[in-house]
Design a protein around this motif. Structure first.
Motif, PDB file in Angstrom:
ATOM      1  N   GLN A  67       0.832  -1.196   0.000  1.00 15.13           N
ATOM      2  CA  GLN A  67       0.000   0.000   0.000  1.00 15.13           C
ATOM      3  C   GLN A  67       0.874   1.257   0.000  1.00 15.13           C
ATOM      4  O   GLN A  67       1.915   1.289   0.652  1.00 15.13           O
ATOM      5  CB  GLN A  67      -0.918   0.009   1.217  1.00 15.13           C
ATOM      6  CG  GLN A  67      -2.035  -1.020   1.150  1.00 15.13           C
ATOM      7  CD  GLN A  67      -2.992  -0.773  -0.001  1.00 15.13           C
ATOM      8  OE1 GLN A  67      -3.559   0.313  -0.137  1.00 15.13           O
ATOM      9  NE2 GLN A  67      -3.157  -1.773  -0.854  1.00 15.13           N
ATOM     10  N   LEU A 100      -2.780   1.955   5.838  1.00 13.53           N
ATOM     11  CA  LEU A 100      -4.170   1.635   5.499  1.00 13.53           C
ATOM     12  C   LEU A 100      -5.020   1.612   6.764  1.00 13.53           C
ATOM     13  O   LEU A 100      -4.758   0.832   7.680  1.00 13.53           O
ATOM     14  CB  LEU A 100      -4.242   0.275   4.802  1.00 13.53           C
ATOM     15  CG  LEU A 100      -5.632  -0.203   4.384  1.00 13.53           C
ATOM     16  CD1 LEU A 100      -6.126   0.611   3.185  1.00 13.53           C
ATOM     17  CD2 LEU A 100      -5.615  -1.690   4.044  1.00 13.53           C
ATOM     18  N   HIS A 159      -6.805   7.133   3.763  1.00 13.80           N
ATOM     19  CA  HIS A 159      -6.540   6.001   2.883  1.00 13.80           C
ATOM     20  C   HIS A 159      -7.006   4.761   3.635  1.00 13.80           C
ATOM     21  O   HIS A 159      -6.334   4.299   4.554  1.00 13.80           O
ATOM     22  CB  HIS A 159      -5.035   5.911   2.568  1.00 13.80           C
ATOM     23  CG  HIS A 159      -4.685   4.802   1.619  1.00 13.80           C
ATOM     24  ND1 HIS A 159      -4.985   4.853   0.274  1.00 13.80           N
ATOM     25  CD2 HIS A 159      -4.060   3.599   1.824  1.00 13.80           C
ATOM     26  CE1 HIS A 159      -4.549   3.755  -0.311  1.00 13.80           C
ATOM     27  NE2 HIS A 159      -3.989   2.980   0.604  1.00 13.80           N
ATOM     28  N   VAL A 176     -14.708   2.365   0.497  1.00 13.13           N
ATOM     29  CA  VAL A 176     -13.307   2.780   0.525  1.00 13.13           C
ATOM     30  C   VAL A 176     -13.189   4.273   0.278  1.00 13.13           C
ATOM     31  O   VAL A 176     -14.102   4.909  -0.274  1.00 13.13           O
ATOM     32  CB  VAL A 176     -12.460   2.024  -0.531  1.00 13.13           C
ATOM     33  CG1 VAL A 176     -12.405   0.533  -0.223  1.00 13.13           C
ATOM     34  CG2 VAL A 176     -12.995   2.265  -1.940  1.00 13.13           C
ATOM     35  N   VAL A 236      -7.970   4.526  -2.479  1.00 18.90           N
ATOM     36  CA  VAL A 236      -7.789   3.075  -2.489  1.00 18.90           C
ATOM     37  C   VAL A 236      -8.247   2.508  -3.826  1.00 18.90           C
ATOM     38  O   VAL A 236      -9.384   2.723  -4.248  1.00 18.90           O
ATOM     39  CB  VAL A 236      -8.569   2.412  -1.333  1.00 18.90           C
ATOM     40  CG1 VAL A 236      -8.476   0.896  -1.435  1.00 18.90           C
ATOM     41  CG2 VAL A 236      -8.020   2.885   0.011  1.00 18.90           C
ATOM     42  N   LEU A 291      -7.221  -5.247  -2.934  1.00 18.79           N
ATOM     43  CA  LEU A 291      -6.824  -3.837  -2.954  1.00 18.79           C
ATOM     44  C   LEU A 291      -5.501  -3.700  -3.665  1.00 18.79           C
ATOM     45  O   LEU A 291      -4.564  -4.459  -3.392  1.00 18.79           O
ATOM     46  CB  LEU A 291      -6.717  -3.306  -1.522  1.00 18.79           C
ATOM     47  CG  LEU A 291      -7.919  -3.535  -0.595  1.00 18.79           C
ATOM     48  CD1 LEU A 291      -7.635  -2.934   0.767  1.00 18.79           C
ATOM     49  CD2 LEU A 291      -9.179  -2.952  -1.190  1.00 18.79           C
TER      50      LEU A 291
END
Length: 259
Positions: A114, A118, A149, A229, A233, A259
């Motif tokens: 990511q 997250l 996020h 989301v 994302v 994701l």
């Protein structure tokens, strides 16, 4: 990619505590087959008892070395579990004095693929009162602002804007209304969050497949289990899991995100 599963485990922990492991073994089989990096669950009844014995067993049986248990004042506990390589940076649990029903939790995870930490927010909205769900959704707009996020997973106990109209029921419809109250989820959309199932064109119901009470009444078919989301994302995949075990393991099917 990071995979994330959300599943309402129903009242299976009551059966487990009584010595019946049938449905629990079905749930374990599903989770281990899909092996999501992050697993969020609700209805962890009794997971706080005996020094969190069922919570620790769930971690071991499901294959997760790490996790956080959210102890709801209703006893309908929630949990988020994750694999090695993911690091917990922060956690917050809505105080019981603030929560109208189950409340929510928020964890911030450092996930290798990511672009930034997250946030994972989990909740289980009021199953009986549409009005209280409006208040609960207002808290969620603060727990996960669109500028963050992160992902919000929940048993919404109502339907989202654009979903098929369910048969009338006191849990989803305001008194005297012929249509379900979609205001709580419309508020999330207005705040800038994205309904994953709707955005990817999959509004498949997650309930309605199982006879779930002593009267033999089948639940209404609705997409109660949802993921929302923030715009940052990127969701590459979404599915309502329909393994053979899911049709009897719970009155909810799990949802799985990439994701």
């Amino acid at each position: 990619m990071t995979s994330l599963m959300f599943w309402n485990l129903w009242t299976v922990s009551h059966e487990l505590r009584a010595g019946d492991e049938t449905r629990w073994r079905q749930q374990v089989a599903v989770v281990r087959r899909h092996a999501p990096d992050v697993l969020c669950v609700t209805e962890g009844w009794g997971w706080d008892l005996d020094d969190r014995a069922l919570f620790e067993r769930a971690k071991a049986d499901l294959g997760y070395p790490h996790g956080v248990l959210h102890e709801a004042k209703t006893g309908c506990h929630m949990a988020v579990l994750w694999r090695d390589g993911i690091t917990l940076l922060a956690e917050h649990h809505q105080p019981h004095a603030e929560s109208w029903w189950h409340g929510y939790y928020r964890v911030v995870l450092e996930v290798p693929d990511q672009p930034r930490p997250l946030a994972v927010v989990g909740t289980h909205l009021n199953p009986f009162d549409p009005t209280l769900r409006r208040i609960e959704s207002s808290w969620l707009r603060v727990a996960l602002p669109a500028s963050d996020h992160g992902v919000l997973v929940m048993d919404a106990n109502t339907v989202a804007p654009g979903d098929p109209e369910p048969e009338p029921g006191p849990s989803t419809h305001q008194l005297g209304s012929e249509t379900a109250d979609r205001t709580p989820l419309a508020a999330l959309a207005a705040a800038g969050l994205v309904d994953v199932g709707a955005a990817l064109g999959d509004r498949s119901p997650t309930t309605g497949h199982l006879v779930s009470d002593e009267r033999g009444v089948v639940d209404r078919a609705m997409r109660l289990d949802q993921a929302w989301v923030t715009p940052s994302v990127q969701v590459r995949g979404y599915a309502v899991v329909r393994d053979p075990e899911t049709e009897t393991a719970s009155d909810h099917r799990p949802i799985l995100l990439e994701l």
